[in-house]
Design an enzyme around this catalytic site. Sequence first.
Site, PDB file in Angstrom:
ATOM      1  N   HIS A  20      -2.532   2.860  -6.077  1.00 35.55           N
ATOM      2  CA  HIS A  20      -3.190   1.675  -5.589  1.00 35.55           C
ATOM      3  C   HIS A  20      -3.547   0.747  -6.748  1.00 35.55           C
ATOM      4  CE1 HIS A  20      -4.547  -0.272  -2.219  1.00 35.55           C
ATOM      5  NE2 HIS A  20      -5.953  -0.412  -2.601  1.00 35.55           N
ATOM      6  N   HIS A  37      -4.455  -9.628   3.315  1.00 37.61           N
ATOM      7  CA  HIS A  37      -6.093  -9.472   3.534  1.00 37.61           C
ATOM      8  C   HIS A  37      -6.409 -10.698   4.412  1.00 37.61           C
ATOM      9  CE1 HIS A  37      -6.333  -8.188  -0.980  1.00 37.61           C
ATOM     10  NE2 HIS A  37      -6.177  -7.142  -0.196  1.00 37.61           N
ATOM     11  N   ARG A  93      -0.786  -2.049  -6.851  1.00 37.92           N
ATOM     12  CA  ARG A  93      -0.798  -3.050  -5.951  1.00 37.92           C
ATOM     13  C   ARG A  93      -1.885  -4.130  -6.660  1.00 37.92           C
ATOM     14  NH1 ARG A  93      -1.218  -4.670  -0.464  1.00 37.92           N
ATOM     15  NH2 ARG A  93      -3.256  -5.000   0.335  1.00 37.92           N
ATOM     16  N   LYS A 140      -2.762  -2.729   7.748  1.00 40.52           N
ATOM     17  CA  LYS A 140      -4.196  -2.366   8.252  1.00 40.52           C
ATOM     18  C   LYS A 140      -4.588  -3.328   9.585  1.00 40.52           C
ATOM     19  CE  LYS A 140      -6.537  -0.744   4.369  1.00 40.52           C
ATOM     20  NZ  LYS A 140      -7.957  -0.825   3.672  1.00 40.52           N
ATOM     21  N   ARG A 188       0.943  -1.153   0.017  1.00 41.12           N
ATOM     22  CA  ARG A 188       0.112   0.117   0.024  1.00 41.12           C
ATOM     23  C   ARG A 188       0.837   1.269   0.006  1.00 41.12           C
ATOM     24  NH1 ARG A 188      -2.092  -3.468   3.907  1.00 41.12           N
ATOM     25  NH2 ARG A 188      -4.410  -4.268   3.204  1.00 41.12           N
ATOM     26  N   TYR A 208      -9.833  -8.612  -5.642  1.00 37.10           N
ATOM     27  CA  TYR A 208      -8.669  -7.507  -5.866  1.00 37.10           C
ATOM     28  C   TYR A 208      -7.892  -8.162  -6.947  1.00 37.10           C
ATOM     29  CZ  TYR A 208      -5.784  -4.288  -3.046  1.00 37.10           C
ATOM     30  OH  TYR A 208      -5.140  -3.151  -2.792  1.00 37.10           O
TER      31      TYR A 208
END
Length: 307
Positions: free
Chosen positions: A253, A279, A256, A185, A162, A288
């Site tokens: 992004h 994830h 990615r 995250k 990211r 994704y």
Amino acid sequence: MSLALSPAARDALADWLAEERALNATAEATLRAYGADVTGFLAFLAEYDGAPAGPARLAAMELRDMRAWMAHERGRGLGARSLARALSAVKGFFRWYGRRAGIEPTAVLSVRAPKFRRKLPRPLTEDAAREVLDTVGETARDPWIAARDTAVVTLLYGCGLRISEALGLKACDAPLPGSLRITGKGGKERIVPVLPAARDAVDAYLAVCPFELPPEGPLFRGARGGALNPRLVARAMEQTRARLGLPASATPHALRHSFATHLLGAGGDLRAIQELLGHASLSTTQAYTAVDTARLMEVYEAAHPKA
């Protein structure tokens, strides 16, 4: 709007956000969104009842209260995606408040989020991704900034980072090792292999960076020596896609997304890619990576050959 909150509700909200920051390492931007969403909900309750919501009111939440709030939000033009996000924040707050106050917030937690069509990521083609890496430095006014921008986008595409993760690297992380321990995250850690191209791009940037880089300081610097603003990376991508004739979806992004999609296309395992991206859900990785049906069938048949 905070004037509509009772002191107890305001304190509870502040305590919840503080715990999210301390224990879950929730990003500041996410915390601000949570705070705004829950404050909006509590302000609605105050208007709905004609008085600020205190502990007794929060403990007495009913399904009709939630339906009234959602109808109100729809009425003021809030879309399904935004309403689902706000509902998620409200549920998170009440889940925490229920534990603290010893109540069961069943009415809040049982509400279903509105359905909405998720926008699938739009990765670049492999040729376009290579062109971006080759071209992004051409828009910079100084050679060292060109090397910096090339290093950042190479990390995004070559390691699937990211933008916040790439810009969160410290000077002591360089020269880059064979793998990086990345905190993503929710404070979730993962190990990301570093390709030689990414290591070389960072080395090239370090060789021309005009600023002293203390070990615990940021690796990537802005024109005045401060931490690099992600907006500058986005601007470099804007200029690059204009030069290359790429669509507006070609953002930092998107690199990615492209990393994951191209890795899968080359035969990578979906669960391994899930780990590389950090994830929590395999379904997130599936969306994704722009997985197509034909590729999924190839993976399935290779893993489960017919007898």
